[in-house]
Design a protein around this motif. Structure first.
Motif, PDB file in Angstrom:
ATOM      1  N   ALA A 798       0.758  -6.510  32.828  1.00 53.40           N
ATOM      2  CA  ALA A 798       0.917  -7.786  32.217  1.00 53.40           C
ATOM      3  C   ALA A 798       2.302  -8.019  31.908  1.00 53.40           C
ATOM      4  O   ALA A 798       2.787  -8.980  32.132  1.00 53.40           O
ATOM      5  CB  ALA A 798       0.313  -7.627  30.800  1.00 53.40           C
ATOM      6  N   GLU A 799       3.155  -6.922  31.657  1.00 59.80           N
ATOM      7  CA  GLU A 799       4.735  -7.149  31.692  1.00 59.80           C
ATOM      8  C   GLU A 799       5.046  -7.664  33.091  1.00 59.80           C
ATOM      9  O   GLU A 799       6.211  -8.456  33.114  1.00 59.80           O
ATOM     10  CB  GLU A 799       5.507  -5.685  31.442  1.00 59.80           C
ATOM     11  N   LYS A 800       4.577  -7.214  34.072  1.00 58.82           N
ATOM     12  CA  LYS A 800       4.962  -7.873  35.422  1.00 58.82           C
ATOM     13  C   LYS A 800       4.203  -8.970  35.995  1.00 58.82           C
ATOM     14  O   LYS A 800       4.420  -9.481  36.972  1.00 58.82           O
ATOM     15  CB  LYS A 800       4.699  -6.569  36.525  1.00 58.82           C
ATOM     16  N   VAL A 850       0.818 -18.815  34.686  1.00 57.05           N
ATOM     17  CA  VAL A 850       2.162 -18.959  34.219  1.00 57.05           C
ATOM     18  C   VAL A 850       2.240 -17.936  33.203  1.00 57.05           C
ATOM     19  O   VAL A 850       1.222 -17.309  32.389  1.00 57.05           O
ATOM     20  CB  VAL A 850       2.312 -20.218  33.425  1.00 57.05           C
ATOM     21  N   GLY A 851       3.513 -17.529  32.708  1.00 57.69           N
ATOM     22  CA  GLY A 851       3.688 -16.695  31.435  1.00 57.69           C
ATOM     23  C   GLY A 851       3.800 -17.710  30.186  1.00 57.69           C
ATOM     24  O   GLY A 851       3.846 -19.032  30.360  1.00 57.69           O
ATOM     25  N   LEU A 852       3.328 -17.143  28.977  1.00 65.32           N
ATOM     26  CA  LEU A 852       3.370 -17.985  27.732  1.00 65.32           C
ATOM     27  C   LEU A 852       4.080 -17.144  26.617  1.00 65.32           C
ATOM     28  O   LEU A 852       3.949 -15.908  26.649  1.00 65.32           O
ATOM     29  CB  LEU A 852       2.046 -18.413  27.440  1.00 65.32           C
ATOM     30  N   GLU A 853       5.258 -17.657  26.403  1.00 63.23           N
ATOM     31  CA  GLU A 853       5.945 -17.101  25.228  1.00 63.23           C
ATOM     32  C   GLU A 853       5.494 -17.380  23.861  1.00 63.23           C
ATOM     33  O   GLU A 853       5.274 -18.686  23.605  1.00 63.23           O
ATOM     34  CB  GLU A 853       7.473 -17.365  25.253  1.00 63.23           C
ATOM     35  N   SER A 854       5.182 -16.476  23.105  1.00 67.05           N
ATOM     36  CA  SER A 854       4.987 -17.020  21.703  1.00 67.05           C
ATOM     37  C   SER A 854       6.369 -17.395  21.030  1.00 67.05           C
ATOM     38  O   SER A 854       7.204 -16.615  21.124  1.00 67.05           O
ATOM     39  CB  SER A 854       4.477 -15.613  20.955  1.00 67.05           C
ATOM     40  N   GLU A 858       4.403 -12.591  16.502  1.00 69.67           N
ATOM     41  CA  GLU A 858       2.804 -12.180  16.922  1.00 69.67           C
ATOM     42  C   GLU A 858       2.544 -12.515  18.349  1.00 69.67           C
ATOM     43  O   GLU A 858       2.807 -13.657  18.694  1.00 69.67           O
ATOM     44  CB  GLU A 858       1.930 -12.685  15.778  1.00 69.67           C
ATOM     45  N   PRO A 859       1.835 -11.784  19.072  1.00 66.80           N
ATOM     46  CA  PRO A 859       1.246 -12.021  20.195  1.00 66.80           C
ATOM     47  C   PRO A 859       0.464 -13.183  20.222  1.00 66.80           C
ATOM     48  O   PRO A 859      -0.238 -13.401  19.040  1.00 66.80           O
ATOM     49  CB  PRO A 859       0.435 -10.847  20.823  1.00 66.80           C
ATOM     50  N   ARG A 891       8.812  -7.695  22.451  1.00 67.82           N
ATOM     51  CA  ARG A 891       8.398  -9.078  22.214  1.00 67.82           C
ATOM     52  C   ARG A 891       7.216  -9.251  22.898  1.00 67.82           C
ATOM     53  O   ARG A 891       6.524  -8.548  23.695  1.00 67.82           O
ATOM     54  CB  ARG A 891       9.278  -9.906  22.830  1.00 67.82           C
ATOM     55  N   PRO A 892       6.228 -10.348  22.248  1.00 68.95           N
ATOM     56  CA  PRO A 892       4.987 -10.570  22.690  1.00 68.95           C
ATOM     57  C   PRO A 892       5.223 -11.246  24.152  1.00 68.95           C
ATOM     58  O   PRO A 892       5.962 -11.993  24.526  1.00 68.95           O
ATOM     59  CB  PRO A 892       4.239 -11.517  21.815  1.00 68.95           C
ATOM     60  N   ILE A 893       4.266 -11.002  24.903  1.00 69.80           N
ATOM     61  CA  ILE A 893       3.977 -11.511  26.343  1.00 69.80           C
ATOM     62  C   ILE A 893       2.737 -11.926  26.555  1.00 69.80           C
ATOM     63  O   ILE A 893       1.650 -11.677  25.781  1.00 69.80           O
ATOM     64  CB  ILE A 893       4.399 -10.451  27.349  1.00 69.80           C
ATOM     65  N   ALA A 894       2.667 -13.056  27.349  1.00 72.85           N
ATOM     66  CA  ALA A 894       1.097 -13.606  27.762  1.00 72.85           C
ATOM     67  C   ALA A 894       1.149 -14.322  29.054  1.00 72.85           C
ATOM     68  O   ALA A 894       2.243 -14.567  29.599  1.00 72.85           O
ATOM     69  CB  ALA A 894       0.865 -14.476  26.521  1.00 72.85           C
ATOM     70  N   LEU A 895      -0.066 -14.067  29.428  1.00 71.37           N
ATOM     71  CA  LEU A 895      -0.319 -15.133  30.835  1.00 71.37           C
ATOM     72  C   LEU A 895      -1.315 -15.999  30.317  1.00 71.37           C
ATOM     73  O   LEU A 895      -2.121 -15.940  29.121  1.00 71.37           O
ATOM     74  CB  LEU A 895      -0.803 -14.007  31.781  1.00 71.37           C
TER      75      LEU A 895
END
Lengths: 937, 85, 417
Positions: A798-800, A850-854, A858-859, A891-895
């Motif tokens: 997910a980091e990638k 896309v990536g989504l930044e909190s 919190e994630p 930090r939180p990461i998201a897709l």
């Protein structure tokens, strides 16, 4: 209190006195009794209550046709709704009647019967609407139903099913079935003979007859011995419950102890249906009173169990069979009067009173029958009324085999019509009732059935005449259905619940049909017959489940190294059907530690379920070009390429790396959960579109374990264990392959990465993987190696911004949504799903990964939707597919998949999650090392 | 439980087979119109009575042609596609 | 004659021996011309006739049924009603239906026994919990209440489920829609039939459509076993016979017919008070007011018009059920049956004018037609009355299988097929 024991009863072993309880009362019994015979012997008349009017109910029959004698059997194993006529009596059984509050004998709900005129069939469709049905429903539900489940008790235990074939399956071991089994076995055929009764013999178990100079029961015993010698498999207490396609018959064989009846799937070249016939009731008022029974059952109880069901007995019949009952009861000491509806009595001397041309108009009595009144007005005192209204052939299996029944006006019964291939119906099931015709030329001496007359229920009868005793359906209910124009036989059944009880209308369907025919001025066959649906008699659900359950229910696939991982403290979870380590350690905190350590040193991951499907042959390159969205034929031997496989509808079905071993050999590394699906897909297209002699598919997934070594020190570790392969970056760059050796076994080393770090996948024979894995762990200590579970790998990928199909994609995701547009725009030639990518919907449904930044600490919640208001309505514009706290970025990461997402970088969007809203910023997919330097670090 | 006769393995239970669609549903080329492509992709004969279908026997992975009746479930013929059996 | 149904009228008739009830519907003879002819007297067809007469004031309407009213899937399904869908188009359709169901008993003056006991979809892994959240959030965004229950909440509501540590499919939580429930299937068909009949709709049973009358390329009526009938518009609502009707009309549909089985246990006293489905075992169950466990599962694997159950699927479904509810090992199977369901590639229904002008389709409901009866009837009545789509039915036009605008709920749940 009417029944008593005579000295007779061949089935009993009187050496031991046993007892069970019924509604708390102790009932003495002998070995060989059924619960019903013991209750009748003890004089217990009321054995249950009907659920609607709470009328007292007594036994009607002696077998599976019994509609009334139903009880719950309590104990460590609990069995509700047991037909007491089929249940062997046993020491210590605890039975509880149904719908008695508190007991069948003393039911405080009995007052309901006085209101029966206000609760006719289907009254509930006309009432309870105001203020609202839900206010009434709980009370109605509590009243309905038969027995109860017991939360503290067990149900039926498991029984393995049997699959078998034979030449001939004979259903029913009465005289016709026994004779047929013998004929077939003597002709050298493999025969299975089954019967639902405890003993084989059918009517010969209780009907007086002589065959070939022997008493009927001696003849049965001789037949059993002969059949056994001929190799016939005889299954008693075994019900043929259903007939299915292509000649399959389902049997349920009762098991000792607490096990469920065993299911037999019998595929017989020929099935002979000799299931007999069941006795019909007669329509007279109060014909549901306890003490009114089938004449045949009365004979059955006397002969087999030595139970005389009454002392003052009226026998009412339309045929000759009930004379046996009358004579036997007379000889046992009962006072018998026989009403023969036929104009004159059967020939011969009869030692009891006979009234010809008469039948019962009304049974009298409140809690049980006390007398009957005839049409002539004569009243006869009686504690028991035994009835034979003719017989209904048991043709369920013929009907289930798609046979069409025909009405026989002479026999007044539905009989098998056109023959069904592989199915023969014989004996009483085709209306042949006389033993001398069933066993011709065998010196049969038995009572003749003689002529028979039918008596159907008539409209506008006085009093209440019951058709369905369990569901409390009377002739008035049929008249009501007619009045309201629910005249089709299915409407009749559904509107009045006629025949919906757990005897499935064995007794009630035909008289109901006859009455509707009369009311509508049609014939019975014009009115129709209902469909016979399996099972013939209720079969425990547990029988059908067989051994499937727990671990044996959709068994998980297991890793070759599972035991080793358990030693290493792995917590296992199921991923795509495989049981895999989620993390190593006592708690979930291990996940973050693993994900961090793997990027610093080296991580070891068991990736064995990864698909390894080989595509081999001179057309292999052409084939993979068609299968993949990406051009694959340009791949050089020894190299790997990432690509998508689409459905023919254009959605992304799978992603993965294709490895080219040599000119004519590829390995499809598909997702572990898609190995079977991909194998099928490849095989279908190979056979549909390609020359099958020039390309073959071979799934080797289970042959190899795949061990992944990832992290900056991964190459150092591999070099330390010595794989006899050049591992320098010039010899083995990213997305390349080489072959090495470990302790004499070939190791396929592919340099591909699902973490973004330098990574190697080592594939080795599954049975030799343990040695290599242990060597990696051992040598890994020097490189701070860590064991990686699936959860940590999910974070690393997910980091990638690497996707997981089915998680970061859905069934509408096209490859362009994932940023891979080249083939769509430029590729020549056809491939799977290509044409669908040009349908108009594709552009309308486009979204971008896309990536989504909190915006908080919190994630983001996975499954949250990006919401916007469109034309006044809140609408989803996408959703979060992946979200983690990244231990490497802190930090939180998201897709997520978001409409127009790639054009909205930096934009803040609102997410909806379980009634709450949070904010997020649209960001690039790759959060860590976007330049890809770590691949070679 | 129906029995289907795989041209290679003989009669086997229905649970071993995978339905592959109408027998005459040929795949159009890449230049097909939307109409002919979606005909192929979505539209079916769905015949009540005799039908000709492609099935795959999952155990041996061979596709074959089956002629059967969708009401009575009578199987009238199963034929290998490549003429091997 | 007593026509109105109420507790009072049942009492009154009780004193009268229940002899004064009017026919629930007539058995009319057919006219040779109608404004609208509806082929198929199941729930959807009868509801269409009712709304055509009531909402649109169409005068001359006939419903033609080959067998008996409600004898197809209306009378064979497991009666679940819900609107827990993912896409807004589906939500609008099914929630309209649920809302109509909520007042239907009173509207039709027929107790359809709607029991809003909630529907629970068990979630069996952390990954599925994420998908469940996506589903619940979609429902909430689309304006339909939905809850994501925790394991503890599921256990509180359904204590008899299998919570053993070694359960094959552990419980992590559930998707819950409180307004979902069950209704009495026959009553829905009969209630609509009675109400439509009272508005003058001619309902003819035992009448088979044998062909279409086509003039100048347009359908202008039907040939039946009881003669020709002409109509301005003809609607076909023939689940389980779509392929047959389409062949007579000369077109193909994106439909494959399969058998869907169901079964019931013997009745027992109430023990279970919701509708529950486990996607992992593929089994769903509710307890009828009569006390039977009503049990269903997935489609049979072989396309069929057979309308009968078989053993492999039954064994799969029941083993799943016992894995979910060990206490049901005490129960016995009472009846097993099958219906023919028309499955589209996206498992969503088809509405609109067919390729034969003048002939309109309402079909392709797959396993979900019962819950949609009021909405299906409302929308199809609109289409037959106006010749054009209602906004809610438009996305379900047959044309979506030409443009690719499929409404595949499984796709929303992450499945590509």
């Amino acid at each position: 209190m009417s029944g008593w024991r005579t000295g007779a009863g061949w089935a009993l072993d009187r050496s031991e006195s046993l007892s069970f309880t019924f509604d708390g009362k102790t009932v003495p019994t002998f070995k060989g009794d059924t619960v019903a015979s013991a209750l009748l012997a003890s004089g217990q008349r009321i054995v249950g209550r009907s659920f609607k009017y709470h009328r007292p109910r007594g036994f009607w029959g002696a077998g599976s046709e019994e509609p009334n004698g139903i009880a719950d059997i309590h104990g460590a194993q609990h069995r509700p709704n047991v037909q007491m006529t089929l249940e062997p009596a046993a020491q210590g059984l605890r039975l509880r009647s149904i719908n008695g509050h508190p007991t069948a004998e003393h039911d405080r709900m009995a007052f309901l019967d006085r209101f029966s005129r206000f609760i006719p069939a289907a009254f509930y469709y006309k009432t309870f609407m105001r203020p609202d049905w839900h206010l009434f429903e709980p009370r109605i539900r509590a009243m309905a139903g038969l027995g109860r489940l017991d939360l503290a008790a067990q149900g039926f235990g498991p029984s393995a099913s049997v699959n078998t074939t034979c030449d001939v399956l004979v259903v029913g071991a009465g005289p016709a079935g026994l004779a047929a089994a013998k004929t077939e076995a003597k002709a050298g055929r493999k025969v299975i003979l089954c019967d639902e009764g405890m003993h084989v013999g059918g009517s010969l178990l209780y009907r007086p007859a002589r065959i070939d100079g022997q008493e009927a029961r001696d003849w049965v015993a001789a037949m059993v011995a002969e059949l056994t010698a001929l190799g016939v498999r005889i299954l008693a207490r075994t019900t043929a419950f259903g007939r299915y396609d292509h000649g399959l018959t389902g049997l349920a064989e009762a098991q000792p102890g607490g096990a469920a009846p065993r299911i037999w799937h019998v595929r017989a070249a020929e099935t002979i249906l000799a299931a007999g016939a069941i006795e019909r009731h007669l329509p007279f008022a109060n014909n549901d009173l306890p003490g009114v029974m089938s004449a045949e059952a009365g004979l059955h109880y006397l002969a087999r169990f030595g139970v005389a069901v009454g002392r003052r007995v009226v026998v009412a019949t339309t045929n000759g069979t009930a004379y046996d009952t009358a004579r036997a009861l007379h000889e046992a000491g009962a006072e018998v009067t026989l009403l023969d509806l036929r104009g004159r009595a059967a020939a011969g001397q009869h030692p009891f009173r006979i009234i010809a041309g008469q039948t019962i108009e009304t049974a009298l009595g409140r809690r049980q029958v006390e007398a009957v009144r005839l049409a002539s007005g004569e009243r006869i005192e009686a504690d028991t009324v035994l009835v034979s209204g003719g017989h209904t052939p048991t043709v369920h299996l013929y009907s289930q085999a798609q046979g069409k029944l025909r009405w026989d006006e002479g026999l007044r019964a539905f009989l098998p019509g056109d023959p069904v291939p592989g199915l023969r119906v014989i004996g009483a099931a085709v209306g042949i009732y006389d033993l001398s015709r069933i066993l011709p030329g065998q010196g049969v001496v038995a009572t003749a059935y003689g002529s028979s007359t039918a008596l159907w229920p008539k409209p506008r009868a006085k009093g209440r005449i019951w058709l369905d005793m369990q569901n409390d359906v009377t002739t008035k209910d049929v008249e009501l259905a007619h009045r309201e124009n629910l005249t089709s036989v299915e409407h009749l059944k559904r509107y009045t619940t006629l025949g919906m009880a757990n005897d499935q209308g064995r007794m009630s369907n035909l008289p109901g049909l006859a009455l509707m025919a009369e009311l509508t001025g049609r014939s019975i066959p014009e009115t129709g017959t209902t469909t016979y649906r399996p099972p013939f008699s209720p079969v425990p659900l547990a029988s059908f489940a067989g051994l499937r359950g727990g671990e044996l229910m959709n068994p998980v696939r297991r890793l070759p190294l599972e035991a080793e991982h358990r030693v290493d403290g792995a917590l296992f979870r199921e991923y795509g059907g495989w049981l895999r380590p989620a993390w190593f350690g006592p708690d979930e905190g291990a996940v973050m530690r693993e994900a961090k350590a793997a990027r610093q040193g080296v991580g070891l991951f068991d990736g064995s379920p990864l698909g390894k499907i080989e595509v081999i042959g001179p057309d292999a390159a052409k084939f993979v070009d068609f299968i993949y969205y990406n051009t694959m034929s340009t791949l050089k031997p020894g190299r790997c390429r990432y690509g998508f496989v689409l459905t023919e509808g254009g959605a992304v079905y799978d992603d993965g790396v294709l490895v080219r071993l040599d000119e004519n050999r590829f390995i499809v590394s598909c997702s572990s959960s898609h190995v079977q699906g991909m194998g099928l897909l490849l095989e279908e297209w190979r056979q549909d579109k390609f020359d099958r002699s020039r390309v073959v598919i071979h799934d080797t997934t289970a042959n190899y374990a795949t061990l992944t070594v990832t992290g900056p020190k991964s190459r150092d570790l591999l070099q330390a264990i010595g794989l006899e392969a050049a591992l320098d970056d010039a010899s083995l760059p990213h997305m390349a392959l080489t072959l090495g050796q470990f302790q004499g076994d070939e190791v396929r080393i592919t340099r591909v990465s699902f973490t973004g770090d330098r990574s190697y996948e080592l594939s080795i024979r599954a049975d030799r993987a343990l040695g290599l894995w242990r060597r990696l762990k051992e040598a890994g200590r020097a490189f701070d190696a860590v064991l990686l579970g699936g959860e940590a790998l999910m974070i690393l990928r997910a980091e990638k911004g690497y996707i997981v199909i089915g998680k970061d994609t859905d069934g509408r995701t096209r490859p362009m949504d994932l940023g891979v547009k080249g083939p769509f725009e430029k590729r020549k030639g056809d491939y799977l799903g290509r044409r669908s990518l040009h349908l108009p919907a594709v552009a309308d449904q486009a979204r971008d990964l896309v990536g989504l930044e909190s915006l908080g600490a919190e994630p983001l919640p996975v499954g949250a939707h990006v919401v916007e208001t469109v034309a006044g309505k809140r609408r989803s514009r996408g959703f979060v597919t992946t979200s983690h706290m990244s231990p490497n970025l802190n930090r939180p990461i998201a897709l997520g998949l978001v409409e127009g997402g790639s054009a909205r970088m930096g934009e803040v969007v609102t997410l909806h999650h379980l009634g709450q809203e949070v904010q997020a910023r649209i960001a690039p997919v790759c959060a860590l090392d976007p330049e890809g330097r770590l691949l070679d670090a | 439980m129906q029995l289907f006769t795989c041209p290679f393995c003989g009669p086997r239970p229905e649970t071993e087979f995978h339905f592959g669609g109408d027998a005459d549903n040929d795949r159009p080329g890449a230049e097909a119109s939307d109409a002919s492509w979606t005909d192929y992709l979505f539209f079916r004969h769905n015949r009540k009575g005799p039908a000709r279908e492609i099935w795959m026997h999952l155990s041996c992975r061979e596709a074959f042609l089956m002629e059967r009746d969708t009401v009575t479930h009578t199987v009238t013929a199963t034929l290998a596609l490549g003429g091997e059996a | 004659m007593t026509r109105h149904y109420s507790a009072l009228s049942v009492l009154k008739e009780g004193l009268n021996g229940q002899k004064g009830w009017a026919q629930a519907w007539r058995s009319p003879s057919l006219a040779d011309r109608y404004d609208v002819v509806i082929i198929g007297g199941g729930g959807q067809g009868l509801a269409t006739a009712y709304y055509l007469a009531k909402t649109h004031g169409v005068k001359r309407i006939a419903v033609i049924e080959r067998g008996w009213l409600g004898g197809g899937n209306t009378g064979r399904n497991t009666t679940a009603i819900r609107s827990n869908y993912y896409y807004p188009e589906s939500t609008e359709l099914y929630d309209l239906s649920l809302r109509l169901y909520e007042t239907l008993g009173k509207e039709l003056n027929y107790n359809i026994m709607l029991s809003q006991r909630g529907m629970m979809q068990i979630v069996s892994s952390p990954a599925e919990m994420e998908m469940a959240a996506r589903q619940v959030n979609a429902m909430q965004v689309n304006g339909v209440e939905a809850e994501l229950l925790s394991r503890a909440e599921v256990q509180r509501r359904v204590p008899i489920y299998n919570y053993a540590p070694d359960a094959r499919y552990p419980v992590y939580g559930a998707i819950y829609q409180a307004r979902a429930g069950v209704a009495r299937h026959d009553a829905v068909a009969w209630g609509y039939a009675r109400a439509a009949d009272s508005l003058g709709v001619d309902i003819l049973q035992q009448c088979e459509v044998q062909g279409f009358i086509v003039e100048a390329g347009r359908c202008v009526g039907v040939q039946t076993s009881k003669g020709e009938i002409r109509a301005e518009r003809v609607g076909m609502v023939v689940a389980g016979s779509s392929g047959v009707m389409a062949e007579k009309a000369g077109f193909r549909l994106p439909i494959t017919s399969y058998t869907l089985q169901a079964c019931v246990s013997e009745p027992v006293k109430p023990i279970f008070d919701t509708v529950l489905v486990s996607p992992m075992t593929g089994t769903y169950v509710s307890q009828s007011d009569k006390g039977e466990m009503v049990i269903g599962g997935g489609l049979d694997r072989v396309p069929s018009y057979g309308q009968r159950g078989n053993l492999p699927q039954l064994e799969t479904v029941l083993s799943g059920l016992l894995e979910m509810f060990p206490i049901f090992r005490q129960l016995r199977l009472l009846r097993q049956w099958g219906g023919t369901v028309d499955v589209t590639p996206d498992s969503s229904p088809i509405f609109g004018e067919s390729p034969l002008p003048g002939l309109f389709i309402n079909g392709g409901w797959g396993t979900g037609g019962f819950k949609a009866i009021p909405a299906g009837g409302t929308l199809f009545a609109h289409i037959l009355a106006t010749g054009g789509h209602h906004p809610i039915s438009r996305p379900f036009d047959l044309n979506r299988f030409r443009t690719g605008h499929l409404l595949d709920e499984a796709a929303g749940a992450g499945i590509a097929h």
